[in-house]
Design a protein around this motif. Structure first.
Motif, short mmCIF file in Angstrom:
data_model
loop_
_atom_site.label_atom_id
_atom_site.label_comp_id
_atom_site.label_asym_id
_atom_site.label_seq_id
_atom_site.Cartn_x
_atom_site.Cartn_y
_atom_site.Cartn_z
N CYS A 1 0.84 -1.14 0.03
CA CYS A 1 0.11 0.00 -0.04
C CYS A 1 0.71 1.38 0.06
O CYS A 1 0.59 2.14 -0.61
N VAL A 2 2.03 1.31 0.71
CA VAL A 2 2.81 2.47 1.03
C VAL A 2 3.40 2.52 -0.17
O VAL A 2 3.53 3.62 -0.93
N GLY A 3 3.83 1.63 -1.02
CA GLY A 3 4.61 1.66 -2.32
C GLY A 3 3.66 2.16 -3.40
O GLY A 3 4.07 2.93 -4.27
N GLY B 1 -6.00 11.56 5.40
CA GLY B 1 -5.28 11.27 6.81
C GLY B 1 -4.10 10.46 6.67
O GLY B 1 -3.57 9.85 7.93
N ALA B 2 -3.69 10.05 5.45
CA ALA B 2 -2.68 9.03 5.25
C ALA B 2 -1.10 9.79 5.65
O ALA B 2 -0.21 8.69 5.81
N VAL B 3 -0.89 10.80 5.60
CA VAL B 3 0.23 11.49 6.19
C VAL B 3 0.72 10.95 7.49
O VAL B 3 2.04 10.64 7.74
N ALA B 4 0.08 11.05 8.60
CA ALA B 4 0.23 10.44 9.91
C ALA B 4 0.81 9.08 10.07
O ALA B 4 1.89 8.96 10.62
N PRO B 5 -0.10 8.34 9.23
CA PRO B 5 0.72 6.90 9.27
C PRO B 5 1.96 6.62 8.73
O PRO B 5 2.74 5.93 8.93
#
Length: 142
Positions: free
Chosen positions: A32-34, A54-58
């Motif tokens: 997912c990150v890739g 909100g994906a920046v925090a994780p």
């Protein structure tokens, strides 16, 4: 009775399932990150959607605490999200993403260098890291 597992064997089986689930979850996170890194690169509309989700925090958490592969992919995703995007740069800095990124750049190591006390003999290394951090912040226009 026949066909029933002993409590010990049940515990072993449950531990194996948990371990397998943990490995699958780590693999899914990495993928997912890739994908986020690939999609956000040079795409302002995707950068906006990812940031608003909100994906920046994780991602900032993963770049500090993930496996080495996940840290690398998370760093790539944060970089892609910050390209020509001042609000995302500010969010990454606010959420503590800069120091672990610098740590990866300087040493390729985990967050250990940033979270553990240095020895007096480490002063040149600490000074170099601070200089790199300042330069990176300048490049990111923070």
């Amino acid at each position: 009775g026949a066909g029933r597992a002993s409590p010990r064997n049940r515990r072993r089986a449950q531990a194996a399932v948990r371990s397998s689930d943990t490995a699958r979850l780590a693999f899914v996170k990495l993928q997912c990150v890739g994908a986020l890194a690939h999609l956000a690169r040079n795409n302002p509309s995707i950068q906006l959607v990812v940031a608003r989700s909100g994906a920046v925090a994780p991602l900032c958490t993963l770049v500090r605490e993930g496996s080495p592969e996940t840290k690398e992919q998370s760093a790539s995703a944060l970089w892609a999200l910050s390209l020509d995007n001042a609000p995302n740069k500010a969010t990454i800095a606010k959420l503590g993403g800069i120091e672990p990124l610098v740590g990866l750049l300087v040493s390729g190591a985990s967050h250990h260098a940033w979270t553990h006390p240095s020895l007096p003999t480490d002063a040149p290394v600490v000074a170099a890291r601070k200089a790199v951090r300042r330069q990176l912040a300048a490049w990111l226009a923070l």
